[in-house]
Design a protein around this motif. Sequence first.
Motif, PDB file in Angstrom:
ATOM      1  N   CYS A 336       0.827  -1.216   0.000  1.00 30.33           N
ATOM      2  CA  CYS A 336       0.000   0.000   0.000  1.00 30.33           C
ATOM      3  C   CYS A 336       0.859   1.263   0.000  1.00 30.33           C
ATOM      4  CB  CYS A 336      -0.935  -0.006   1.204  1.00 30.33           C
ATOM      5  SG  CYS A 336      -2.249  -1.245   1.123  1.00 30.33           S
ATOM      6  N   ILE A 526      -0.980  -8.925  -2.891  1.00 29.06           N
ATOM      7  CA  ILE A 526      -1.985  -8.806  -1.832  1.00 29.06           C
ATOM      8  C   ILE A 526      -2.940  -9.993  -1.848  1.00 29.06           C
ATOM      9  CG2 ILE A 526      -3.995  -7.463  -1.110  1.00 29.06           C
ATOM     10  CD1 ILE A 526      -2.497  -4.949  -1.796  1.00 29.06           C
ATOM     11  N   HIS A 570      -6.501  -1.063   0.299  1.00 26.10           N
ATOM     12  CA  HIS A 570      -5.528  -0.928  -0.798  1.00 26.10           C
ATOM     13  C   HIS A 570      -5.993   0.113  -1.806  1.00 26.10           C
ATOM     14  CE1 HIS A 570      -4.065  -2.379  -4.871  1.00 26.10           C
ATOM     15  NE2 HIS A 570      -2.958  -1.989  -4.266  1.00 26.10           N
TER      16      HIS A 570
END
Length: 642
Positions: A336, A526, A570
């Motif tokens: 992020c 992710i 995110h």
Amino acid sequence: MAPISAPSPSSPPPRASLNVDSAVATHPKVVSFRRTSSPGRASMDRLSEQSPLLRPRTSEEVESNLKILSPAESDDWEEASEETKSSWYLLLLTLGGLGLQIGWSVETSHGSPYLLSLGISKSLLALVWIAGPLSGTLVQPYVGLKSDNCRIRWGKRRPFIVGGALATMASLMLLAWSKEIVGSFLGMFGADKESTGVKICIIMFAVLFVYVLDFAINVIQAGIRAYIVDCAPTHQQEAANAWVIRTSGVGNILGYLAGYVDLPRYLPWLGDSQFKVLCAIASFTMAVTVGISCATVHERDPRFEGTPETKDGLMAFFRSLYRSVRKLPPQIRKVCQVQFAAWIGWFPFLFYITTYIGEIYVEPFFEANPDMADADIDKLWEDATRMGTLALLIFAVTTFAASIFLPFIVPPTFEAPKLQPATPLTPTTPRSMSMLASSGGGDYFALKGGSKSTTPKTLSSRLFSWLSLLQIQGLTLRRAWFLSHLMFAALMWATFLVHSVLLATILVSLVGIPWALTNWAPFALISSEISKRDAIRRGILRPASRDAALIAEGEDEGEADQAGVVLGIHNVAIAAPQVIATLVSSLIFRWLQKPRGSPGDNSVAWVLRLGGCCAVVAAWLTLRVGEEKEDVDLVGLGRRLD
């Protein structure tokens, strides 16, 4: 240990308790069974021997206990199966991205020229496009949290995907027909359609539906991304996200190709302007692709996951979001951070690159005739926008080609579990492959370059096997992402040397390579992390570290790695920097913008160069993202991050 009473002769054989933390054995020589469970998740049965002395058991008792303890017979394990999905399945799973990307490409390529044609200035336009990052910051985390807590039989994500698609289609059509809708409505009250007041109302109506459109797009985007994480197995998260950029790449190509063609000439019944016809095509395509994807790929039934502990209200949502941000897994937090820096540079490129190409195209005309009439300027800018769309079409082709090629040269982080010989306790069905791995029967996460369990038999399997020979060992997904940031920065700084439409088109086409990695690498990193943690939590994978053990026991902060809320956070890391980029772009346009029709306006180029500087910062932050290490346990099931 407390004394245990002996059973009566008529007492039934001991059975496993399904919902308690400890089982009551009825004889000191009898094995007792214990299953631990946590709210909202399925747990593996755990066998606990209370005594080294075992009495002989009848075959009926053995069969009864095996039925209770066998994951192969459990519905929860049926849903938790990590069997390898086919490429056809992954295509259907990600097909909704095609329709979504067509709608997105229409907005990014023709949205700015359309709003400028309504009379909006560049500085105000920059503030209008703050709708995208603003909606991404607020909508996606909210939709992610709500979908995580959704407990209807249709699934967690599909209701939001369908609802977002319907809202997007309606917004596109209303935005495209803003002038006619507002003009006709006010004309009923005697207002002149060419008056200043009517034009201001048209602008306000269009801006309103730009916001509605961006909010709707974020709803469907949040649903599709979480849909992929939930439905694709852990070892195929990278492959599934590669399919996302492929379907999105096709959507980009179709969207920009349609934008380059003079559509009103061939499809006049869809509208009398390019933007109207494009919005109609985008709406139809979205309805078809989203409908097929949601109808063919089914989610796990969320009603078996238990009732979530949620509190309604805006403040409760922000408190929950704040807790999730603080407790994000380290790997996801680092990704992020990279995205925050990178998207300060990507946002100006995506929204202003058509205007950048257009400024280069109109420059010689404005130099030759600086006092051009407004009608001639509109006509010239329509041609310039078409040239910018052509450059974006080539950009989309490059992105699609990169999305096909890059997954074959970047070695996958994980490989599928190997199929082991069948034994009475390890059935070799696709459903039980993940169970074999978790019980020590095979490697779930095989090391890179590991041996294949079977020889490819189909033509497509052989083709993929041959293409895997192109893999560059040592080129991890993180390193490829790092190089993409540097490439993007170099191309943005190359605008100092670009003074023709041809060179600008080549520059834009080359940006397709880092753009493909931007749409693949962070989502794959992710998604793999979320899916791996979810597999450990549901008992599919055996924990190999202290943190993983906490996940398996349900003692971690489970809400901090749910697919919906994590992908929403995110997206905040993507959307929030766009607000910064929008404000900075507005200031640069205010300082450097020249009156419409005047030569020498290079304000967009300076915005792009600033984005190149941010890409260098993103590259440095990428070096902090963890690499998957080959420090696996004895059966290769648990892998830790740096």
